[in-house]
Design an enzyme around this catalytic site. Structure first.
Site, mmCIF file in Angstrom:
data_model
loop_
_atom_site.group_PDB
_atom_site.id
_atom_site.type_symbol
_atom_site.label_atom_id
_atom_site.label_comp_id
_atom_site.label_asym_id
_atom_site.label_seq_id
_atom_site.Cartn_x
_atom_site.Cartn_y
_atom_site.Cartn_z
ATOM 1 N N ASP A 115 0.791 -1.234 0.000
ATOM 2 C CA ASP A 115 0.000 0.000 0.000
ATOM 3 C C ASP A 115 0.822 1.282 0.000
ATOM 4 O O ASP A 115 0.266 2.376 -0.075
ATOM 5 C CB ASP A 115 -0.974 0.010 1.196
ATOM 6 C CG ASP A 115 -0.271 -0.199 2.552
ATOM 7 O OD1 ASP A 115 0.917 0.167 2.684
ATOM 8 O OD2 ASP A 115 -0.933 -0.727 3.467
ATOM 9 N N HIS A 169 6.542 -7.863 -0.890
ATOM 10 C CA HIS A 169 5.499 -8.367 -1.803
ATOM 11 C C HIS A 169 5.147 -7.366 -2.888
ATOM 12 O O HIS A 169 4.079 -7.438 -3.475
ATOM 13 C CB HIS A 169 4.228 -8.727 -1.004
ATOM 14 C CG HIS A 169 4.377 -9.971 -0.171
ATOM 15 N ND1 HIS A 169 3.547 -10.291 0.880
ATOM 16 C CD2 HIS A 169 5.271 -10.995 -0.243
ATOM 17 C CE1 HIS A 169 3.925 -11.445 1.415
ATOM 18 N NE2 HIS A 169 4.968 -11.885 0.762
#
Ligand code: OAD
Length: 244
Positions: A103, A118
């Site tokens: 994010d 990730h």
């Protein structure tokens, strides 16, 4: 002993501290976590939406899901937990932060040394030539774009079935093996190899601080100081103890 005091003492005396974060740190920013009743994977089964095989089989279906997720992430802001870790770095008390989150909120909060384990949902990557483009959310296309090399691009996130970016993998393992203290925040300890990092650190003698609203597989086996509660409350409190 009070776990906050114990954790603060460990932090103060540590020569090298790192943090490992998961979806729970962004929960108070309004981003749903992955597992549990309201988790993203409960609504969108990962084998349909989050594997590289699913993407290759039906890129348009998976693309629609990632666009929606990226829009949710794009509208969110860091919370006090992200700022607390940025403050620890600024105080010289946190060397690096390894995040499983895609994010970008640690960077927005001001953390500089962030290892994205990730990937990052705000970017696209070409699986063939590794060219990256920022994701333009104003373009709500039904299909992912093509790279100039002619290959279908994908969100620059690690889907199930894909390898962790090698630099992130190697650097994170090195840090986990050499740190004196590791703070693990808001992760369910279910996804490997990220879940291995606190174990590796503990095996090499590090002090493990865990911040979570509930106990995880780490709590009884690797954690020394468990800070129970929302990270947006526990991490600023921990920083207060370190300063005090
Ligand atoms: P999970 O959804 O598996 O776990 C979230 C954790 O955060 C749980 O342990 C919760 O108890 C905790 N939590 C929830 N709210 C919290 C709060 N306010 N403060 C502190 N803790 C809180 O998410 P991850 O462990 O991050 O990978 O999941 C790991 C990976 O699985 C993700 O990176 C994602 C997913 O598949 C990819 O998409 C590649």
């Amino acid at each position: 002993m009070d776990p906050f005091r114990l954790a603060a003492e460990a932090l103060k005396s540590s020569g090298l501290t790192i943090a490992v974060t998961g979806a729970g740190i962004s929960a108070e920013s309004g981003i749903p976590t992955f597992r549990g009743n309201d988790g993203i994977w409960t609504k969108y089964p990962p084998d349909e939406y989050a594997t590289i095989d699913a993407y290759n089989a039906d890129p348009d279906k998976v693309w629609k899901f990632w666009l929606e997720l990226a829009a949710t992430l794009g509208g969110s802001q860091p919370n006090p937990a992200h700022y607390a870790l940025a403050e620890l770095e600024a105080m010289g008390k946190l060397e690096a932060l390894i995040t499983q989150n895609i994010d970008n909120l640690h960077e927005v909060a001001g953390s500089n040394n962030v290892i994205e384990y990730h990937g990052n949902a705000h970017w696209l990557v070409c699986p063939r030539c590794r060219h990256r483009d920022p994701l333009d959310l104003s373009q709500q296309t039904n299909s992912p774009p093509y790279c100039f090399c002619g290959t279908l691009m994908k969100p620059d996130v690690v889907m199930f079935g894909e390898a962790i970016p090698s630099q992130a993998l190697v650097e994170s393992a090195r840090l986990a093996e050499t740190c004196n203290c590791l703070i693990v925040v808001g992760t369910s300890a279910q996804v490997y190899p990220a879940a291995r990092l606190p174990v590796l650190a503990r095996q090499n003698g590090a002090f493990i601080i865990e911040a979570n609203i509930e106990e995880t597989d780490f709590t009884a086996s690797v954690t020394h100081a468990f800070l129970k509660g929302p990270a947006g409350e526990t991490l600023p409190k921990l920083v207060g103890y370190v300063k005090g």
